[in-house]
Scaffold this motif. Structure first.
Motif, PDB file in Angstrom:
ATOM      1  N   ALA A   1     -49.564   2.492 -91.114  1.00  0.00           N
ATOM      2  CA  ALA A   1     -49.605   1.891 -89.781  1.00  0.00           C
ATOM      3  C   ALA A   1     -48.193   1.656 -89.254  1.00  0.00           C
ATOM      4  CB  ALA A   1     -50.393   0.585 -89.807  1.00  0.00           C
ATOM      5  N   ARG A   2     -47.304   1.239 -90.105  1.00  0.00           N
ATOM      6  CA  ARG A   2     -45.915   1.008 -89.704  1.00  0.00           C
ATOM      7  C   ARG A   2     -45.260   2.308 -89.268  1.00  0.00           C
ATOM      8  NH1 ARG A   2     -41.766  -2.932 -90.545  1.00  0.00           N
ATOM      9  NH2 ARG A   2     -40.113  -2.138 -89.234  1.00  0.00           N
ATOM     10  N   LEU A   3     -45.505   3.391 -90.014  1.00  0.00           N
ATOM     11  CA  LEU A   3     -44.951   4.692 -89.670  1.00  0.00           C
ATOM     12  C   LEU A   3     -45.494   5.171 -88.323  1.00  0.00           C
ATOM     13  CD1 LEU A   3     -43.259   7.159 -90.357  1.00  0.00           C
ATOM     14  CD2 LEU A   3     -45.180   8.007 -91.699  1.00  0.00           C
ATOM     15  N   ALA A   4     -46.795   5.016 -88.113  1.00  0.00           N
ATOM     16  CA  ALA A   4     -47.402   5.413 -86.837  1.00  0.00           C
ATOM     17  C   ALA A   4     -46.816   4.598 -85.686  1.00  0.00           C
ATOM     18  CB  ALA A   4     -48.917   5.243 -86.897  1.00  0.00           C
ATOM     19  N   GLY A   5     -46.600   3.316 -85.908  1.00  0.00           N
ATOM     20  CA  GLY A   5     -46.004   2.468 -84.881  1.00  0.00           C
ATOM     21  C   GLY A   5     -44.565   2.851 -84.576  1.00  0.00           C
ATOM     22  N   ASP A   6     -43.788   3.166 -85.618  1.00  0.00           N
ATOM     23  CA  ASP A   6     -42.405   3.589 -85.423  1.00  0.00           C
ATOM     24  C   ASP A   6     -42.337   4.894 -84.636  1.00  0.00           C
ATOM     25  OD1 ASP A   6     -41.590   1.374 -86.860  1.00  0.00           O
ATOM     26  OD2 ASP A   6     -41.078   2.507 -88.680  1.00  0.00           O
ATOM     27  N   LEU A   7     -43.222   5.827 -84.969  1.00  0.00           N
ATOM     28  CA  LEU A   7     -43.260   7.100 -84.254  1.00  0.00           C
ATOM     29  C   LEU A   7     -43.653   6.884 -82.798  1.00  0.00           C
ATOM     30  CD1 LEU A   7     -43.054  10.164 -84.186  1.00  0.00           C
ATOM     31  CD2 LEU A   7     -45.451  10.243 -84.881  1.00  0.00           C
ATOM     32  N   GLY A   8     -44.661   6.067 -82.567  1.00  0.00           N
ATOM     33  CA  GLY A   8     -45.095   5.778 -81.205  1.00  0.00           C
ATOM     34  C   GLY A   8     -43.980   5.175 -80.374  1.00  0.00           C
ATOM     35  N   GLN A   9     -43.217   4.266 -80.962  1.00  0.00           N
ATOM     36  CA  GLN A   9     -42.094   3.641 -80.251  1.00  0.00           C
ATOM     37  C   GLN A   9     -41.017   4.664 -79.930  1.00  0.00           C
ATOM     38  OE1 GLN A   9     -41.825   0.426 -78.987  1.00  0.00           O
ATOM     39  NE2 GLN A   9     -40.097   1.376 -77.980  1.00  0.00           N
ATOM     40  N   ALA A  10     -40.740   5.576 -80.872  1.00  0.00           N
ATOM     41  CA  ALA A  10     -39.721   6.602 -80.640  1.00  0.00           C
ATOM     42  C   ALA A  10     -40.146   7.543 -79.512  1.00  0.00           C
ATOM     43  CB  ALA A  10     -39.460   7.389 -81.929  1.00  0.00           C
ATOM     44  N   VAL A  11     -41.412   7.932 -79.492  1.00  0.00           N
ATOM     45  CA  VAL A  11     -41.917   8.803 -78.430  1.00  0.00           C
ATOM     46  C   VAL A  11     -41.830   8.075 -77.092  1.00  0.00           C
ATOM     47  CG1 VAL A  11     -43.985   9.943 -77.504  1.00  0.00           C
ATOM     48  CG2 VAL A  11     -43.396  10.185 -79.922  1.00  0.00           C
ATOM     49  N   TYR A  12     -42.274   6.829 -77.046  1.00  0.00           N
ATOM     50  CA  TYR A  12     -42.224   6.037 -75.817  1.00  0.00           C
ATOM     51  C   TYR A  12     -40.790   5.919 -75.295  1.00  0.00           C
ATOM     52  CZ  TYR A  12     -42.157   1.990 -72.748  1.00  0.00           C
ATOM     53  OH  TYR A  12     -41.929   1.152 -71.685  1.00  0.00           O
ATOM     54  N   SER A  13     -39.867   5.551 -76.173  1.00  0.00           N
ATOM     55  CA  SER A  13     -38.474   5.350 -75.771  1.00  0.00           C
ATOM     56  C   SER A  13     -37.870   6.630 -75.208  1.00  0.00           C
ATOM     57  CB  SER A  13     -37.636   4.857 -76.951  1.00  0.00           C
ATOM     58  OG  SER A  13     -38.083   3.598 -77.379  1.00  0.00           O
ATOM     59  N   ARG A  14     -38.124   7.745 -75.878  1.00  0.00           N
ATOM     60  CA  ARG A  14     -37.566   9.022 -75.406  1.00  0.00           C
ATOM     61  C   ARG A  14     -38.215   9.431 -74.084  1.00  0.00           C
ATOM     62  NH1 ARG A  14     -33.434  11.960 -74.372  1.00  0.00           N
ATOM     63  NH2 ARG A  14     -33.849  14.183 -74.457  1.00  0.00           N
ATOM     64  N   ARG A  15     -39.510   9.215 -73.940  1.00  0.00           N
ATOM     65  CA  ARG A  15     -40.207   9.550 -72.691  1.00  0.00           C
ATOM     66  C   ARG A  15     -39.615   8.759 -71.531  1.00  0.00           C
ATOM     67  NH1 ARG A  15     -44.201   7.234 -69.841  1.00  0.00           N
ATOM     68  NH2 ARG A  15     -44.842   5.771 -71.459  1.00  0.00           N
ATOM     69  N   ILE A  16     -39.358   7.481 -71.749  1.00  0.00           N
ATOM     70  CA  ILE A  16     -38.783   6.627 -70.712  1.00  0.00           C
ATOM     71  C   ILE A  16     -37.354   7.087 -70.386  1.00  0.00           C
ATOM     72  CG2 ILE A  16     -38.034   4.264 -70.172  1.00  0.00           C
ATOM     73  CD1 ILE A  16     -41.116   4.829 -70.021  1.00  0.00           C
ATOM     74  N   GLU A  17     -36.570   7.445 -71.405  1.00  0.00           N
ATOM     75  CA  GLU A  17     -35.213   7.963 -71.171  1.00  0.00           C
ATOM     76  C   GLU A  17     -35.235   9.168 -70.242  1.00  0.00           C
ATOM     77  OE1 GLU A  17     -33.081   9.014 -74.728  1.00  0.00           O
ATOM     78  OE2 GLU A  17     -33.410   7.040 -75.617  1.00  0.00           O
ATOM     79  N   LEU A  18     -36.242  10.029 -70.410  1.00  0.00           N
ATOM     80  CA  LEU A  18     -36.361  11.229 -69.592  1.00  0.00           C
ATOM     81  C   LEU A  18     -37.010  10.965 -68.239  1.00  0.00           C
ATOM     82  CD1 LEU A  18     -37.473  13.766 -72.345  1.00  0.00           C
ATOM     83  CD2 LEU A  18     -35.226  13.622 -71.220  1.00  0.00           C
ATOM     84  N   GLY A  19     -37.524   9.749 -68.052  1.00  0.00           N
ATOM     85  CA  GLY A  19     -38.166   9.410 -66.784  1.00  0.00           C
ATOM     86  C   GLY A  19     -39.515  10.082 -66.588  1.00  0.00           C
ATOM     87  N   LEU A  20     -40.225  10.313 -67.690  1.00  0.00           N
ATOM     88  CA  LEU A  20     -41.522  10.990 -67.638  1.00  0.00           C
ATOM     89  C   LEU A  20     -42.669   9.995 -67.660  1.00  0.00           C
ATOM     90  CD1 LEU A  20     -40.944  13.800 -70.304  1.00  0.00           C
ATOM     91  CD2 LEU A  20     -40.846  14.048 -67.811  1.00  0.00           C
ATOM     92  N   PHE A  21     -43.734  10.333 -66.961  1.00  0.00           N
ATOM     93  CA  PHE A  21     -44.991   9.599 -67.086  1.00  0.00           C
ATOM     94  C   PHE A  21     -45.745  10.178 -68.273  1.00  0.00           C
ATOM     95  CE2 PHE A  21     -44.154   9.206 -62.485  1.00  0.00           C
ATOM     96  CZ  PHE A  21     -44.179   7.819 -62.382  1.00  0.00           C
ATOM     97  N   GLN A  22     -46.726   9.432 -68.784  1.00  0.00           N
ATOM     98  CA  GLN A  22     -47.530   9.929 -69.900  1.00  0.00           C
ATOM     99  C   GLN A  22     -48.202  11.246 -69.543  1.00  0.00           C
ATOM    100  OE1 GLN A  22     -50.236   6.822 -71.105  1.00  0.00           O
ATOM    101  NE2 GLN A  22     -48.746   5.911 -72.493  1.00  0.00           N
ATOM    102  N   THR A  23     -48.659  11.386 -68.311  1.00  0.00           N
ATOM    103  CA  THR A  23     -49.326  12.633 -67.902  1.00  0.00           C
ATOM    104  C   THR A  23     -48.369  13.819 -67.947  1.00  0.00           C
ATOM    105  OG1 THR A  23     -48.919  12.035 -65.598  1.00  0.00           O
ATOM    106  CG2 THR A  23     -51.106  11.558 -66.483  1.00  0.00           C
ATOM    107  N   GLU A  24     -47.113  13.581 -67.589  1.00  0.00           N
ATOM    108  CA  GLU A  24     -46.125  14.665 -67.622  1.00  0.00           C
ATOM    109  C   GLU A  24     -45.820  15.079 -69.059  1.00  0.00           C
ATOM    110  OE1 GLU A  24     -43.441  13.832 -63.686  1.00  0.00           O
ATOM    111  OE2 GLU A  24     -43.341  12.345 -65.309  1.00  0.00           O
ATOM    112  N   LEU A  25     -45.663  14.100 -69.937  1.00  0.00           N
ATOM    113  CA  LEU A  25     -45.437  14.423 -71.349  1.00  0.00           C
ATOM    114  C   LEU A  25     -46.643  15.155 -71.920  1.00  0.00           C
ATOM    115  CD1 LEU A  25     -43.904  14.386 -73.996  1.00  0.00           C
ATOM    116  CD2 LEU A  25     -44.748  12.053 -74.367  1.00  0.00           C
TER     117      LEU A  25
END
Length: 107
Positions: free
Chosen positions: A28-52
């Motif tokens: 669960a910790r690994l899944a949470g860490d991965l989710g946070q990394a994906v979220y952070s990078r998506r926000i850096e790129l200015g993408l919406f979830q639909t675009e990703l």
């Protein structure tokens, strides 16, 4: 795990002793860490979830579950995510935990 076991683990952790965790907690910790990394990078790129989702060949609900740490992706999906997020996925797993980052590709 019952309450007394938790208190014992918590007391040991506060005392600086090594504490073993259940395999489910580690996953669960690994899944949470991965989710946070994906979220952070998506926000850096200015993408919406639909675009990703479109870039990675996913649906928006799948991206949401991934970012929320509710799912563990396959290796092929990790490859598509790295491409969609315009970078390299760096994943380090050892007995002390995990560290996940997206490194942007050089321009």
């Amino acid at each position: 795990m019952n309450h007394s076991t938790w208190k014992t683990r918590r007391a040991r952790q506060l005392a600086g002793e090594a504490v073993e965790y259940d395999q489910e907690y580690v996953a669960a910790r690994l899944a949470g860490d991965l989710g946070q990394a994906v979220y952070s990078r998506r926000i850096e790129l200015g993408l919406f979830q639909t675009e990703l989702a479109e870039r990675a060949g996913m649906t928006q609900p799948q991206v949401s579950r991934l970012e929320g740490g509710d799912t563990v992706p396959t290796l092929s999906l990790l490859r598509r995510l790295a491409k969609a997020l315009e970078g390299t996925l760096d994943l380090t797993i050892d007995e002390g935990g995990s560290h996940i980052t997206f490194t942007p590709r050089a321009a």
